[in-house]
Every structure is written in C-alpha cells, then in structure tokens.
Design a protein around this motif. Structure first.
Motif, PDB file in Angstrom:
ATOM      1  N   GLU A  32      -0.553 -18.891   3.744  1.00 35.93           N
ATOM      2  CA  GLU A  32      -1.374 -19.603   2.743  1.00 35.93           C
ATOM      3  C   GLU A  32      -2.384 -18.499   2.285  1.00 35.93           C
ATOM      4  OE1 GLU A  32      -3.481 -22.765   4.887  1.00 35.93           O
ATOM      5  OE2 GLU A  32      -1.657 -23.636   5.634  1.00 35.93           O
ATOM      6  N   ALA A  33      -2.854 -19.157   1.026  1.00 38.20           N
ATOM      7  CA  ALA A  33      -3.803 -18.077   0.442  1.00 38.20           C
ATOM      8  C   ALA A  33      -5.084 -18.233   1.021  1.00 38.20           C
ATOM      9  CB  ALA A  33      -4.203 -18.861  -1.112  1.00 38.20           C
ATOM     10  N   SER A  41      -9.616 -22.627  -1.930  1.00 37.79           N
ATOM     11  CA  SER A  41      -8.385 -21.689  -1.921  1.00 37.79           C
ATOM     12  C   SER A  41      -7.929 -21.229  -3.063  1.00 37.79           C
ATOM     13  CB  SER A  41      -7.139 -22.133  -1.274  1.00 37.79           C
ATOM     14  OG  SER A  41      -7.452 -22.530   0.224  1.00 37.79           O
ATOM     15  N   TYR A  42      -7.737 -19.673  -3.144  1.00 38.02           N
ATOM     16  CA  TYR A  42      -7.154 -18.967  -4.137  1.00 38.02           C
ATOM     17  C   TYR A  42      -5.742 -19.417  -4.315  1.00 38.02           C
ATOM     18  CZ  TYR A  42     -11.175 -16.081  -4.215  1.00 38.02           C
ATOM     19  OH  TYR A  42     -12.630 -15.487  -4.191  1.00 38.02           O
ATOM     20  N   ASP A  43      -5.208 -19.480  -5.444  1.00 36.66           N
ATOM     21  CA  ASP A  43      -3.652 -19.589  -5.599  1.00 36.66           C
ATOM     22  C   ASP A  43      -2.894 -18.705  -4.685  1.00 36.66           C
ATOM     23  OD1 ASP A  43      -4.096 -21.874  -7.574  1.00 36.66           O
ATOM     24  OD2 ASP A  43      -4.264 -20.392  -9.124  1.00 36.66           O
ATOM     25  N   LEU A  44      -1.602 -19.178  -4.286  1.00 31.97           N
ATOM     26  CA  LEU A  44      -1.066 -18.179  -3.387  1.00 31.97           C
ATOM     27  C   LEU A  44      -0.410 -17.136  -4.040  1.00 31.97           C
ATOM     28  CD1 LEU A  44       0.308 -17.896  -0.689  1.00 31.97           C
ATOM     29  CD2 LEU A  44       2.056 -19.328  -1.265  1.00 31.97           C
ATOM     30  N   TYR A  45      -0.190 -17.151  -5.478  1.00 35.62           N
ATOM     31  CA  TYR A  45       0.403 -16.167  -6.283  1.00 35.62           C
ATOM     32  C   TYR A  45      -0.653 -15.144  -6.308  1.00 35.62           C
ATOM     33  CZ  TYR A  45       1.555 -13.618 -10.494  1.00 35.62           C
ATOM     34  OH  TYR A  45       1.590 -12.273 -11.145  1.00 35.62           O
ATOM     35  N   CYS A  46      -1.826 -15.531  -6.412  1.00 33.57           N
ATOM     36  CA  CYS A  46      -2.778 -14.157  -6.731  1.00 33.57           C
ATOM     37  C   CYS A  46      -3.390 -13.643  -5.332  1.00 33.57           C
ATOM     38  CB  CYS A  46      -4.225 -15.218  -7.264  1.00 33.57           C
ATOM     39  SG  CYS A  46      -3.823 -16.208  -8.547  1.00 33.57           S
ATOM     40  N   ARG A  97      -7.378 -18.576 -14.926  1.00 31.04           N
ATOM     41  CA  ARG A  97      -7.525 -19.668 -14.050  1.00 31.04           C
ATOM     42  C   ARG A  97      -8.689 -20.511 -13.810  1.00 31.04           C
ATOM     43  NH1 ARG A  97      -2.549 -19.267 -10.815  1.00 31.04           N
ATOM     44  NH2 ARG A  97      -1.352 -17.638 -11.960  1.00 31.04           N
ATOM     45  N   GLN A 100     -13.182 -23.244  -8.915  1.00 33.97           N
ATOM     46  CA  GLN A 100     -13.329 -24.440  -8.382  1.00 33.97           C
ATOM     47  C   GLN A 100     -14.821 -24.342  -8.111  1.00 33.97           C
ATOM     48  OE1 GLN A 100     -11.098 -26.789  -8.193  1.00 33.97           O
ATOM     49  NE2 GLN A 100      -9.895 -25.415  -9.092  1.00 33.97           N
ATOM     50  N   CYS A 117      -5.426 -12.070 -10.961  1.00 36.33           N
ATOM     51  CA  CYS A 117      -5.667 -13.320 -11.383  1.00 36.33           C
ATOM     52  C   CYS A 117      -7.286 -13.229 -11.595  1.00 36.33           C
ATOM     53  CB  CYS A 117      -5.413 -14.330 -10.367  1.00 36.33           C
ATOM     54  SG  CYS A 117      -3.657 -14.818 -10.017  1.00 36.33           S
ATOM     55  N   TYR A 119     -10.637 -16.095 -12.294  1.00 35.37           N
ATOM     56  CA  TYR A 119     -10.837 -17.206 -12.319  1.00 35.37           C
ATOM     57  C   TYR A 119     -12.388 -17.314 -12.958  1.00 35.37           C
ATOM     58  CZ  TYR A 119      -7.394 -18.278  -8.453  1.00 35.37           C
ATOM     59  OH  TYR A 119      -6.436 -18.283  -7.951  1.00 35.37           O
TER      60      TYR A 119
END
Length: 125
Positions: A32-33, A41-46, A97, A100, A117, A119
C-alpha cells in the motif's frame, strides 16, 4: 526405509517452495501507499517506502509559486528529505494531483532529480 517414504520426503521441499513463492506474490499485491503526515494516503503510483524513508512528503508552501498554467517549486536542502541541493521544478496544472489536506506534497523517485508526483491543496485548483 519403507516403500514410498523416500518419495514423500522428496515432495515436501518443492511444496514448501511453492507455498513460499505464493506467499511472496500475495504480499507483493498487498503493498500500500504510505500516508502523509496528516493521515491520508499518497497514490500508490507516486510513493515508495514508508512515512520515514519514503519519497513523498509535505513541502513548505513558501517553496511553491503559482505560475501561468501550473506551479513552480523552488526547493533547497531541508525542504524535502531527499533534496541535497537546490532544485527548480515546474508542474503543469493538468498533472498536479489534489492534496487531501491544505498542504503541498512532493514525491521524488528514483532520485532527487526526478519529481514523480506533486500534490496541491484544493484552493490552488
């Protein structure tokens, strides 16, 4: 040794190896991120790593400037745990992005020269 006893004992190591391989594969799919300091949580890709060693983290809002079409980040050592020298990064609005929380966050991977990434808080969209 009884008949078949040797064959049975030879089957156990391959079976254990198969279970180990399946366990590793299942673990890989549950990665998981890591979370931002404020808890989302940060995006998993990032992200890679965790909250202490990961490549995503909050950056000072003073290092971010809104420019036509996006953002310019001017970072110095201490602004992000991976930054060791001064950097200027530009991000178009289209790839930014949504944060949150009300903070800016940057993910660098695989090194400090490669922003993965960015944000930005809602007020910047």
């Amino acid at each position: 040794m009884r008949t078949g006893e040797g064959l049975h004992s030879m089957e156990k190591p391959p079976m254990r190896l198969a279970l180990l391989i399946v366990s590793i594969i299942l673990y890989a799919f549950t990665v998981e991120a890591h979370d931002a300091h404020s808890g989302w949580s940060y995006d998993l890709y990032c992200c890679n790593g965790d909250g202490h060693t990961g490549d995503c983290q909050e950056i000072p809002s003073s290092s971010v400037r809104i420019v036509p079409g996006g953002y310019q980040l001017t970072l110095a050592p201490g602004d992000h745990r991976l930054i060791t020298r001064n950097h200027i990064f530009k991000f178009p609005q289209s790839t930014t992005r949504r944060s949150q929380d009300s903070e800016y966050h940057l993910c660098l991977f695989p090194d400090e020269n490669t922003p993965r990434c960015f944000y930005a808080p809602d007020m910047s969209f």
